[in-house]
Design a protein around this motif. Structure first.
Motif, PDB file in Angstrom:
ATOM      1  N   THR A   1      36.968  77.775  91.085  1.00 17.60           N
ATOM      2  CA  THR A   1      37.162  77.272  92.453  1.00 17.60           C
ATOM      3  C   THR A   1      37.118  75.750  92.546  1.00 17.60           C
ATOM      4  OG1 THR A   1      34.787  77.544  92.878  1.00 17.60           O
ATOM      5  CG2 THR A   1      36.250  79.372  93.495  1.00 17.60           C
ATOM      6  N   GLY A   2      36.290  75.097  91.745  1.00 14.53           N
ATOM      7  CA  GLY A   2      36.171  73.658  91.921  1.00 14.53           C
ATOM      8  C   GLY A   2      35.977  72.872  90.661  1.00 14.53           C
ATOM      9  N   GLY A   3      36.227  73.446  89.515  1.00 21.82           N
ATOM     10  CA  GLY A   3      35.987  72.761  88.253  1.00 21.82           C
ATOM     11  C   GLY A   3      37.159  71.933  87.783  1.00 21.82           C
ATOM     12  N   GLU A   4      36.942  71.205  86.708  1.00 21.73           N
ATOM     13  CA  GLU A   4      37.973  70.328  86.145  1.00 21.73           C
ATOM     14  C   GLU A   4      39.147  71.122  85.576  1.00 21.73           C
ATOM     15  OE1 GLU A   4      38.373  67.077  82.476  1.00 21.73           O
ATOM     16  OE2 GLU A   4      36.402  67.889  83.062  1.00 21.73           O
ATOM     17  N   HIS A   5      38.880  72.327  85.078  1.00 14.58           N
ATOM     18  CA  HIS A   5      39.928  73.117  84.422  1.00 14.58           C
ATOM     19  C   HIS A   5      40.454  74.246  85.310  1.00 14.58           C
ATOM     20  CE1 HIS A   5      38.974  71.075  80.644  1.00 14.58           C
ATOM     21  NE2 HIS A   5      37.689  71.291  80.912  1.00 14.58           N
ATOM     22  N   ARG A   6      40.230  74.185  86.609  1.00 11.14           N
ATOM     23  CA  ARG A   6      40.703  75.234  87.515  1.00 11.14           C
ATOM     24  C   ARG A   6      42.226  75.249  87.561  1.00 11.14           C
ATOM     25  NH1 ARG A   6      39.352  71.019  90.966  1.00 11.14           N
ATOM     26  NH2 ARG A   6      40.980  70.471  92.484  1.00 11.14           N
ATOM     27  N   PRO A   7      42.854  76.384  87.902  1.00  9.75           N
ATOM     28  CA  PRO A   7      42.222  77.687  88.168  1.00  9.75           C
ATOM     29  C   PRO A   7      42.064  78.493  86.876  1.00  9.75           C
ATOM     30  CG  PRO A   7      44.545  77.825  88.660  1.00  9.75           C
ATOM     31  CD  PRO A   7      44.288  76.393  88.211  1.00  9.75           C
ATOM     32  N   LEU A   8      41.149  79.449  86.911  1.00 14.76           N
ATOM     33  CA  LEU A   8      40.926  80.365  85.785  1.00 14.76           C
ATOM     34  C   LEU A   8      41.242  81.783  86.237  1.00 14.76           C
ATOM     35  CD1 LEU A   8      37.551  78.931  84.359  1.00 14.76           C
ATOM     36  CD2 LEU A   8      39.883  78.355  83.698  1.00 14.76           C
ATOM     37  N   GLY A   9      42.454  81.966  86.691  1.00 10.77           N
ATOM     38  CA  GLY A   9      42.846  83.257  87.254  1.00 10.77           C
ATOM     39  C   GLY A   9      42.743  84.406  86.272  1.00 10.77           C
ATOM     40  N   LEU A  10      43.150  84.196  85.018  1.00  5.36           N
ATOM     41  CA  LEU A  10      43.097  85.270  84.029  1.00  5.36           C
ATOM     42  C   LEU A  10      41.661  85.681  83.725  1.00  5.36           C
ATOM     43  CD1 LEU A  10      45.864  84.148  81.484  1.00  5.36           C
ATOM     44  CD2 LEU A  10      45.983  86.007  83.157  1.00  5.36           C
ATOM     45  N   ALA A  11      40.775  84.681  83.609  1.00  6.15           N
ATOM     46  CA  ALA A  11      39.378  84.995  83.318  1.00  6.15           C
ATOM     47  C   ALA A  11      38.719  85.720  84.488  1.00  6.15           C
ATOM     48  CB  ALA A  11      38.616  83.710  82.998  1.00  6.15           C
ATOM     49  N   VAL A  12      39.030  85.305  85.703  1.00 10.17           N
ATOM     50  CA  VAL A  12      38.460  85.979  86.888  1.00 10.17           C
ATOM     51  C   VAL A  12      38.971  87.411  86.980  1.00 10.17           C
ATOM     52  CG1 VAL A  12      38.404  85.973  89.407  1.00 10.17           C
ATOM     53  CG2 VAL A  12      38.086  83.835  88.136  1.00 10.17           C
ATOM     54  N   LYS A  13      40.245  87.599  86.691  1.00  8.64           N
ATOM     55  CA  LYS A  13      40.794  88.960  86.710  1.00  8.64           C
ATOM     56  C   LYS A  13      40.130  89.828  85.653  1.00  8.64           C
ATOM     57  CE  LYS A  13      45.161  91.496  86.543  1.00  8.64           C
ATOM     58  NZ  LYS A  13      46.645  91.393  86.381  1.00  8.64           N
ATOM     59  N   TRP A  14      39.850  89.253  84.487  1.00  2.00           N
ATOM     60  CA  TRP A  14      39.159  90.006  83.433  1.00  2.00           C
ATOM     61  C   TRP A  14      37.750  90.380  83.879  1.00  2.00           C
ATOM     62  CZ3 TRP A  14      34.780  89.842  80.544  1.00  2.00           C
ATOM     63  CH2 TRP A  14      34.729  90.628  79.391  1.00  2.00           C
ATOM     64  N   LEU A  15      37.064  89.462  84.562  1.00  2.00           N
ATOM     65  CA  LEU A  15      35.723  89.763  85.062  1.00  2.00           C
ATOM     66  C   LEU A  15      35.735  90.915  86.061  1.00  2.00           C
ATOM     67  CD1 LEU A  15      34.236  86.185  85.616  1.00  2.00           C
ATOM     68  CD2 LEU A  15      33.570  87.842  83.861  1.00  2.00           C
ATOM     69  N   ASP A  16      36.792  91.011  86.858  1.00  2.00           N
ATOM     70  CA  ASP A  16      36.872  92.066  87.869  1.00  2.00           C
ATOM     71  C   ASP A  16      37.212  93.427  87.270  1.00  2.00           C
ATOM     72  OD1 ASP A  16      36.304  90.207  89.819  1.00  2.00           O
ATOM     73  OD2 ASP A  16      38.413  89.790  90.286  1.00  2.00           O
ATOM     74  N   THR A  17      37.685  93.458  86.015  1.00  2.00           N
ATOM     75  CA  THR A  17      38.042  94.739  85.378  1.00  2.00           C
ATOM     76  C   THR A  17      37.090  95.032  84.213  1.00  2.00           C
ATOM     77  OG1 THR A  17      39.684  93.524  84.055  1.00  2.00           O
ATOM     78  CG2 THR A  17      40.463  94.627  86.067  1.00  2.00           C
ATOM     79  N   TYR A  18      37.363  94.464  83.054  1.00  2.00           N
ATOM     80  CA  TYR A  18      36.525  94.715  81.874  1.00  2.00           C
ATOM     81  C   TYR A  18      35.142  94.104  82.010  1.00  2.00           C
ATOM     82  CZ  TYR A  18      40.627  96.483  79.428  1.00  2.00           C
ATOM     83  OH  TYR A  18      41.706  97.230  79.060  1.00  2.00           O
ATOM     84  N   GLY A  19      35.013  93.063  82.838  1.00  2.00           N
ATOM     85  CA  GLY A  19      33.700  92.479  83.046  1.00  2.00           C
ATOM     86  C   GLY A  19      32.721  93.458  83.667  1.00  2.00           C
ATOM     87  N   GLN A  20      33.229  94.351  84.505  1.00  2.00           N
ATOM     88  CA  GLN A  20      32.364  95.363  85.103  1.00  2.00           C
ATOM     89  C   GLN A  20      31.875  96.367  84.046  1.00  2.00           C
ATOM     90  OE1 GLN A  20      31.440  94.936  88.302  1.00  2.00           O
ATOM     91  NE2 GLN A  20      32.664  93.070  88.082  1.00  2.00           N
TER      92      GLN A  20
END
Length: 412
Positions: free
Chosen positions: A297-316
């Motif tokens: 949301t606010g970091g230097e390397h944003r956005p991290l859409g792929l990593a967030v999507k992974w957290l919502d699936t395999y991260g669970q």
């Protein structure tokens, strides 16, 4: 000096003496003459396990002087002694090809034909040892392989593909399991060891069902990668009786693939630091997840859409298995992958020569014993002699699992 005993029970204690040879030197074998004490007529006989004549002058193990008839024992209809068969089986269990193992066995037995031989001469083929694997491996492995599933297992598979020859493009899979039992209170946990190896033509639910059904019992924990057919098999076969865990190494690798290289290259970055122990506790996992979402949301390397999507699936999936994690248990498929790499080293260079599923399964059983530290030519020869003695000195028919002409059971 060993003198054979008459195999007829009524002639126990009879006078036995030498009575000529049969066969040709240097592979002749002793005949014996029995003079019964009960008045029966005298008769000639050979022992249940015949011995090779004209052995070394002294035993190669203990230097005891040997009589001319005291060579190595073997099957009545075999040209090779049990010791030579046992040593050849150990050799192929360690990865030697059938051809090389057969050549060594022929040299040790003195059965190398004289004169020059062409490359395709029958004296150069490895079918001799392939037959021994088919016929003798069952009673060599009897009682030596695990018969039931342990507490925790790691499961994986590897595909072997034929790259040359008439079967180019064909292939098979080897299913592998490494397991260990639960540690006793106050003791170190057992070292994971290879538990089962099995070749199959197609890796599907039916193959996994047959693989797990081959041993007794039910494992408590199964660790694997993201194999859909395997996951479905575990759910249908074991239900809630088994905890199915995803390999932490594979989960971590997949997450890293969804993160920018700039973040992973920076060792002090909060995400890189949080990755080190993210799978060890819920607190560590929540720290990693919070750090990734904050960078998104606010970091230097944003956005991290792929990593967030992974957290919502395999991260669970990763988070759900943390509460039951055993810090001293199997949490990745690394040990079973190491076993498969060793199998690849032993057979990977000659995949095209394997076409018979039953015979390859027996070879993998021998390799399992070798990986367990149980491959011993002397012990295997002793088991062969014991089985042959109980079978009257005659082994089973040769090549009992041959495929019909033009059919390859390993590729079906």
């Amino acid at each position: 000096m060993e003198v054979a005993a008459c195999p007829i029970p009524e002639h126990a204690g009879s006078r036995v003496m030498r009575c000529g040879w049969y066969g040709k030197p240097p592979h002749r074998r002793q005949r014996w003459l029995c003079r019964p004490r009960n008045g029966d007529p005298k008769h000639r006989f050979t022992p249940v396990l015949t011995r090779q004549g004209d052995p070394h002058a002294y035993c190669v193990e203990c230097s005891t002087a040997l009589e001319p008839w005291e060579g190595q024992a073997g099957a009545r209809e075999y040209r090779f002694a049990a010791r030579e068969v046992g040593e050849a089986l150990v050799s192929v269990a360690k990865g030697t090809s059938y051809r090389v193992a057969a050549e060594v066995a022929r040299h040790k037995a003195g059965r190398v034909p004289p004169g020059r031989r062409s490359r395709r001469s029958p004296a150069n083929e490895g079918q001799l040892v392939a037959n021994w694997v088919d016929v003798c491996s069952e009673f060599v492995c009897a009682g030596q392989l695990p018969g039931g599933w342990p507490h925790t297992i790691a499961v994986d598979s590897q595909n072997f593909r034929v790259n040359s020859g008439p079967n180019t493009g064909c292939g098979f899979h080897v299913l592998a399991v490494v397991g260990r039992d639960q540690a006793e209170p106050g003791k170190w946990a057992p070292v994971p060891r290879v538990w089962r190896l099995e070749p199959i033509a197609h890796k599907d639910v039916a193959a996994w069902m047959a693989f797990f059904g081959a041993l007794e019992g039910v494992p408590k924990v199964i660790v694997s990668d993201a194999d859909n057919a395997l996951a479905l098999t575990i759910r249908n076969l074991f239900g809630d009786a088994v905890e199915h865990r995803q390999c932490e190494w594979h989960l971590g690798r997949k997450l890293r693939q969804h993160l920018p290289d700039e973040i992973l290259a920076e060792r002090t970055h909060p995400i890189t630091v949080a990755l080190l122990d993210a799978f060890h506790s819920l607190e560590c996992w929540d720290r990693l997840e919070h750090t990734i979402r904050a960078e998104h949301t606010g970091g230097e390397h944003r956005p991290l859409g792929l990593a967030v999507k992974w957290l919502d699936t395999y991260g669970q999936v990763a988070r759900a298995q943390i509460p039951t994690r055993d810090p001293k248990g199997l949490n990745s498929t690394g040990p079973v992958e190491q076993v498969l790499r060793e199998i690849d080293r032993r057979i990977g260079g000659r995949v095209g020569s394997f076409t018979n599923r039953a015979r390859l399964a027996k070879l993998l059983n021998l390799m399992t014993l070798d990986l367990l530290g149980k491959a011993d030519g002397r012990q295997w020869a002793d088991r062969l002699r014991e089985h042959l003695y109980l079978a009257g000195g005659r082994p089973r028919n040769q090549r009992p699992h041959d495929d019909p002409r033009g059919v390859h059971s390993l590729f079906l």
